[in-house]
Scaffold this motif. Structure first.
Motif, PDB file in Angstrom:
ATOM      1  N   VAL A  64      26.575  18.459  27.844  1.00 16.60           N
ATOM      2  CA  VAL A  64      27.538  19.285  28.294  1.00 16.60           C
ATOM      3  C   VAL A  64      28.178  17.505  28.255  1.00 16.60           C
ATOM      4  CG1 VAL A  64      28.400  19.020  30.520  1.00 16.60           C
ATOM      5  CG2 VAL A  64      26.590  20.087  30.389  1.00 16.60           C
ATOM      6  N   MET A  65      27.456  16.392  28.390  1.00 21.56           N
ATOM      7  CA  MET A  65      27.739  15.728  28.237  1.00 21.56           C
ATOM      8  C   MET A  65      28.625  15.720  26.855  1.00 21.56           C
ATOM      9  SD  MET A  65      27.062  13.092  30.667  1.00 21.56           S
ATOM     10  CE  MET A  65      27.680  11.526  29.639  1.00 21.56           C
ATOM     11  N   THR A  66      28.215  15.993  25.534  1.00 19.35           N
ATOM     12  CA  THR A  66      29.026  15.845  24.290  1.00 19.35           C
ATOM     13  C   THR A  66      29.966  17.043  24.424  1.00 19.35           C
ATOM     14  OG1 THR A  66      26.600  16.041  23.233  1.00 19.35           O
ATOM     15  CG2 THR A  66      28.245  16.011  22.253  1.00 19.35           C
ATOM     16  N   VAL A  67      30.340  17.932  24.883  1.00 20.42           N
ATOM     17  CA  VAL A  67      30.927  18.675  24.865  1.00 20.42           C
ATOM     18  C   VAL A  67      32.311  17.338  25.818  1.00 20.42           C
ATOM     19  CG1 VAL A  67      32.697  20.179  26.117  1.00 20.42           C
ATOM     20  CG2 VAL A  67      29.794  20.997  25.165  1.00 20.42           C
ATOM     21  N   ASP A  68      32.052  17.639  26.646  1.00 16.48           N
ATOM     22  CA  ASP A  68      32.855  15.902  27.423  1.00 16.48           C
ATOM     23  C   ASP A  68      33.397  15.203  27.687  1.00 16.48           C
ATOM     24  OD1 ASP A  68      32.314  18.160  30.755  1.00 16.48           O
ATOM     25  OD2 ASP A  68      34.151  18.273  29.032  1.00 16.48           O
ATOM     26  N   ALA A  69      32.485  14.553  26.328  1.00 16.09           N
ATOM     27  CA  ALA A  69      33.528  13.238  25.449  1.00 16.09           C
ATOM     28  C   ALA A  69      34.087  13.828  24.405  1.00 16.09           C
ATOM     29  CB  ALA A  69      31.843  12.600  24.224  1.00 16.09           C
ATOM     30  N   ILE A  70      34.623  15.231  24.137  1.00 16.65           N
ATOM     31  CA  ILE A  70      35.475  15.072  23.112  1.00 16.65           C
ATOM     32  C   ILE A  70      36.065  16.692  23.631  1.00 16.65           C
ATOM     33  CG2 ILE A  70      34.061  14.319  21.362  1.00 16.65           C
ATOM     34  CD1 ILE A  70      33.342  17.298  20.202  1.00 16.65           C
ATOM     35  N   ASN A  71      36.139  16.450  24.685  1.00  9.21           N
ATOM     36  CA  ASN A  71      37.183  17.397  25.239  1.00  9.21           C
ATOM     37  C   ASN A  71      38.183  16.909  25.451  1.00  9.21           C
ATOM     38  OD1 ASN A  71      38.598  19.391  26.775  1.00  9.21           O
ATOM     39  ND2 ASN A  71      37.133  19.936  28.828  1.00  9.21           N
ATOM     40  N   PHE A  72      39.384  17.127  24.495  1.00 10.10           N
ATOM     41  CA  PHE A  72      39.938  16.395  24.083  1.00 10.10           C
ATOM     42  C   PHE A  72      40.784  17.117  23.286  1.00 10.10           C
ATOM     43  CE2 PHE A  72      38.009  12.505  22.813  1.00 10.10           C
ATOM     44  CZ  PHE A  72      38.116  12.546  21.687  1.00 10.10           C
ATOM     45  N   GLY A  73      42.510  16.935  22.469  1.00  9.99           N
ATOM     46  CA  GLY A  73      42.549  17.354  20.851  1.00  9.99           C
ATOM     47  C   GLY A  73      43.866  18.580  21.165  1.00  9.99           C
ATOM     48  N   SER A  74      44.512  18.208  22.657  1.00  9.75           N
ATOM     49  CA  SER A  74      45.579  19.430  22.541  1.00  9.75           C
ATOM     50  C   SER A  74      47.224  19.126  22.089  1.00  9.75           C
ATOM     51  CB  SER A  74      45.724  19.740  24.276  1.00  9.75           C
ATOM     52  OG  SER A  74      45.916  18.832  25.142  1.00  9.75           O
ATOM     53  N   GLY A  75      46.988  17.643  21.611  1.00  2.00           N
ATOM     54  CA  GLY A  75      48.100  17.644  21.401  1.00  2.00           C
ATOM     55  C   GLY A  75      47.656  17.881  19.605  1.00  2.00           C
ATOM     56  N   PHE A  76      46.787  18.317  19.505  1.00  3.86           N
ATOM     57  CA  PHE A  76      46.666  18.470  17.528  1.00  3.86           C
ATOM     58  C   PHE A  76      46.325  20.498  17.313  1.00  3.86           C
ATOM     59  CE2 PHE A  76      45.925  14.634  15.787  1.00  3.86           C
ATOM     60  CZ  PHE A  76      45.092  13.650  17.508  1.00  3.86           C
ATOM     61  N   SER A  77      46.403  21.174  18.473  1.00  3.50           N
ATOM     62  CA  SER A  77      46.298  22.603  18.579  1.00  3.50           C
ATOM     63  C   SER A  77      46.996  22.997  17.345  1.00  3.50           C
ATOM     64  CB  SER A  77      45.743  23.406  19.807  1.00  3.50           C
ATOM     65  OG  SER A  77      47.298  22.862  20.859  1.00  3.50           O
ATOM     66  N   PRO A  78      48.220  22.683  17.090  1.00  5.18           N
ATOM     67  CA  PRO A  78      48.783  23.361  16.103  1.00  5.18           C
ATOM     68  C   PRO A  78      48.448  23.545  14.578  1.00  5.18           C
ATOM     69  CG  PRO A  78      50.632  22.414  17.830  1.00  5.18           C
ATOM     70  CD  PRO A  78      49.330  21.963  17.501  1.00  5.18           C
ATOM     71  N   LEU A  79      47.653  22.267  14.221  1.00  3.03           N
ATOM     72  CA  LEU A  79      46.941  22.178  13.288  1.00  3.03           C
ATOM     73  C   LEU A  79      45.489  22.603  13.151  1.00  3.03           C
ATOM     74  CD1 LEU A  79      47.027  18.025  12.713  1.00  3.03           C
ATOM     75  CD2 LEU A  79      48.165  20.090  11.012  1.00  3.03           C
ATOM     76  N   TRP A  80      45.105  22.076  15.049  1.00  7.34           N
ATOM     77  CA  TRP A  80      43.476  23.044  14.795  1.00  7.34           C
ATOM     78  C   TRP A  80      43.834  24.722  14.196  1.00  7.34           C
ATOM     79  CZ3 TRP A  80      38.778  20.198  15.382  1.00  7.34           C
ATOM     80  CH2 TRP A  80      37.741  21.204  15.432  1.00  7.34           C
ATOM     81  N   LYS A  81      44.818  25.415  14.854  1.00  5.06           N
ATOM     82  CA  LYS A  81      45.159  26.809  15.094  1.00  5.06           C
ATOM     83  C   LYS A  81      44.501  27.478  13.913  1.00  5.06           C
ATOM     84  CE  LYS A  81      45.216  27.462  19.598  1.00  5.06           C
ATOM     85  NZ  LYS A  81      46.757  26.740  20.995  1.00  5.06           N
ATOM     86  N   ALA A  82      45.867  26.150  12.851  1.00  2.00           N
ATOM     87  CA  ALA A  82      45.914  26.354  11.430  1.00  2.00           C
ATOM     88  C   ALA A  82      43.995  26.673  10.724  1.00  2.00           C
ATOM     89  CB  ALA A  82      46.399  25.497  11.071  1.00  2.00           C
ATOM     90  N   GLN A  83      43.510  26.101  11.414  1.00  2.00           N
ATOM     91  CA  GLN A  83      41.969  26.151  10.642  1.00  2.00           C
ATOM     92  C   GLN A  83      41.149  27.302  11.626  1.00  2.00           C
ATOM     93  OE1 GLN A  83      40.924  23.142   8.534  1.00  2.00           O
ATOM     94  NE2 GLN A  83      41.974  21.778   8.914  1.00  2.00           N
ATOM     95  N   PHE A  84      41.446  27.687  12.312  1.00  2.40           N
ATOM     96  CA  PHE A  84      40.212  28.994  13.142  1.00  2.40           C
ATOM     97  C   PHE A  84      41.993  29.633  13.594  1.00  2.40           C
ATOM     98  CE2 PHE A  84      37.011  26.615  13.168  1.00  2.40           C
ATOM     99  CZ  PHE A  84      37.308  24.679  13.512  1.00  2.40           C
ATOM    100  N   PRO A  85      42.826  30.791  13.130  1.00  4.06           N
ATOM    101  CA  PRO A  85      43.475  31.474  13.190  1.00  4.06           C
ATOM    102  C   PRO A  85      43.574  32.004  14.508  1.00  4.06           C
ATOM    103  CG  PRO A  85      43.134  31.693  11.167  1.00  4.06           C
ATOM    104  CD  PRO A  85      42.086  30.142  11.457  1.00  4.06           C
ATOM    105  N   ARG A  86      41.786  32.559  14.082  1.00  2.00           N
ATOM    106  CA  ARG A  86      41.547  34.227  15.345  1.00  2.00           C
ATOM    107  C   ARG A  86      41.494  32.751  16.515  1.00  2.00           C
ATOM    108  NH1 ARG A  86      38.340  34.423  11.684  1.00  2.00           N
ATOM    109  NH2 ARG A  86      36.513  33.544  12.985  1.00  2.00           N
ATOM    110  N   GLN A  87      41.155  32.233  16.972  1.00  2.00           N
ATOM    111  CA  GLN A  87      40.986  31.179  18.161  1.00  2.00           C
ATOM    112  C   GLN A  87      42.038  30.879  18.927  1.00  2.00           C
ATOM    113  OE1 GLN A  87      39.080  29.777  20.735  1.00  2.00           O
ATOM    114  NE2 GLN A  87      36.800  30.652  19.509  1.00  2.00           N
ATOM    115  N   GLN A  88      41.853  31.372  19.886  1.00  2.00           N
ATOM    116  CA  GLN A  88      43.219  31.354  20.030  1.00  2.00           C
ATOM    117  C   GLN A  88      42.717  29.567  21.867  1.00  2.00           C
ATOM    118  OE1 GLN A  88      46.337  31.590  20.753  1.00  2.00           O
ATOM    119  NE2 GLN A  88      45.735  32.895  19.327  1.00  2.00           N
ATOM    120  N   SER A  89      41.496  29.142  21.589  1.00  2.00           N
ATOM    121  CA  SER A  89      41.288  27.346  22.366  1.00  2.00           C
ATOM    122  C   SER A  89      40.793  27.418  21.150  1.00  2.00           C
ATOM    123  CB  SER A  89      40.193  28.529  23.933  1.00  2.00           C
ATOM    124  OG  SER A  89      40.042  27.293  24.288  1.00  2.00           O
ATOM    125  N   LEU A  90      41.219  25.642  20.840  1.00  2.00           N
ATOM    126  CA  LEU A  90      40.536  24.925  21.232  1.00  2.00           C
ATOM    127  C   LEU A  90      39.821  24.642  21.849  1.00  2.00           C
ATOM    128  CD1 LEU A  90      41.076  21.734  19.213  1.00  2.00           C
ATOM    129  CD2 LEU A  90      42.089  21.203  22.140  1.00  2.00           C
TER     130      LEU A  90
END
Ligand SMILES: Nc1nc2c(c(CN[C@H]3C=C[C@H](O)[C@@H]3O)cn2[C@@H]2O[C@H](COP(=O)(O)O)[C@@H](O)[C@H]2O)c(=O)[nH]1
Length: 319
Positions: A64-90
């Motif tokens: 939980v500590m690790t997840v919430d240390a990196i629970n961000f990146g929503s500004g990159f989600s279009p780039l991220w979704k291009a890498q993970f087309p099936r995953q709707q949620s970053l």
């Protein structure tokens, strides 16, 4: 600390120029929500989270500590979704990637955080090493890991065991915001300090959920948290008509134009989300509190009704 968030959000909404609250539409939307659904949703789902609390609390705490240390990146989600087309949620990709790493024997303790590199994280998530988020994830983890190694005997349990007051969530949030810049989620709005503290607050909430309010999740002040100011929950209120965005701002958002972190527009959107959740929580009553309403609305926001429209994008360490 969470009172600073609540108070400053109210201050922003009074002065807001880009966002305005439509209280009638807010009440109409609140009337469609079943409080029992909110209660049901308020869990630490194991479909994408590691949930080993009963067997190995320290392993769960590290996760939980690790997840919430990196629970961000929503500004990159279009780039991220291009890498993970099936995953709707970053977020779900990040949480499940870390879960898989643990299930394959990986350790997510403070020493991992202190030493992890962008390359290591790129391998872990299966993205290219020059994906800009990997350096930001590594920086946030290194900050947290080095602080815990230096100040708390190298274990997250050392940090949690030092929360001794009757408001441990406030204490934890305050420590993270004061000691770690990647958790110091605040800004200046017309020269006045405003607070959001999204990842510090969601960390307390996720510990509470994963540990069901006991042990490392004992936060008797959980009901005082505000909602977690990301980019999805305000967006739900906009789609429901409860938040009205300035016409030009909306055009920029729908073009996918990034909003600068700390800009008036970005601060007003985030503050509006906080005020809306406070008001919906008060309208619904039933012993609900803002963190519960937030988690429900974030999950609601995963639906195409909301995700088929672009949310505001801000590249930041905070959400
Ligand atoms: N307000 C609010 N924001 C939240 C969450 C969560 C996940 N919480 C889980 C943890 C325990 C509970 O079981 C919840 O299910 C992630 N985020 C934010 O969303 C963004 C990613 O969005 P997308 O691209 O759709 O994954 C990103 O800024 C991330 O910080 C929440 O609950 N509330």
């Amino acid at each position: 600390m969470y009172e600073l968030v609540r108070e400053s959000a109210g201050r922003v909404l009074e002065k807001a120029r880009y966002i305005c609250l439509n209280r009638q539409k807010l009440a109409d939307f609140a009337a469609t929500i079943d409080p029992r659904e909110i209660q049901k949703r308020y869990t630490y789902e194991d479909d994408f989270h590691l949930l080993e609390t009963a067997h190995n609390p320290e392993l769960q705490l590290d996760y939980v500590m690790t997840v919430d240390a990196i629970n961000f990146g929503s500004g990159f989600s279009p780039l991220w979704k291009a890498q993970f087309p099936r995953q709707q949620s970053l977020y779900m990709t990040v949480a499940s990637g870390l879960k898989r790493y643990v299930e394959q024997g990986g350790k997510l303790d403070a020493s991992f955080a202190a030493s992890v590199t962008p390359t290591r994280l790129a391998e872990l998530f299966g993205v290219s090493v020059d994906f800009p988020l990997m350096a930001m994830f590594a920086e946030s983890l290194n900050q947290l890991g080095n602080w815990v190694m230096a100040e708390y005997g190298g274990s997250y349990a050392g940090l949690l065991n030092r929360l001794t007051g009757e408001k441990p969530a406030a204490e934890l949030i305050g420590l993270l915001a004061q000691k770690l810049s990647c958790f110091d989620d605040s800004a200046l709005y017309h020269g006045e300090k405003v607070y959001f503290l999204k990842r510090a607050q969601i960390l307390a909430n996720d510990l509470y959920l994963a540990f069901e309010g006991k042990g490392y999740g004992r936060f008797p002040d959980i009901a005082h948290l505000t909602m977690f100011a990301d980019n999805l929950v305000p967006h739900v209120f906009r789609i429901e008509g409860a938040l009205e965005y300035d016409h030009d701002l909306l055009a920029r958002i729908e073009k996918g134009e990034a909003l600068e972190a700390g800009s008036l527009e970005e601060i007003e959107i985030r503050a509006a989300g906080i005020v809306c959740v406070e008001e919906v929580t008060n309208l619904l009553g039933n012993g609900l509190f803002p963190a519960m309403v937030d988690v429900y609305l974030w999950h609601l926001g995963q639906a195409a009704r909301y995700k088929s429209y672009l949310r505001h994008l801000t590249r930041t360490y905070f959400y």
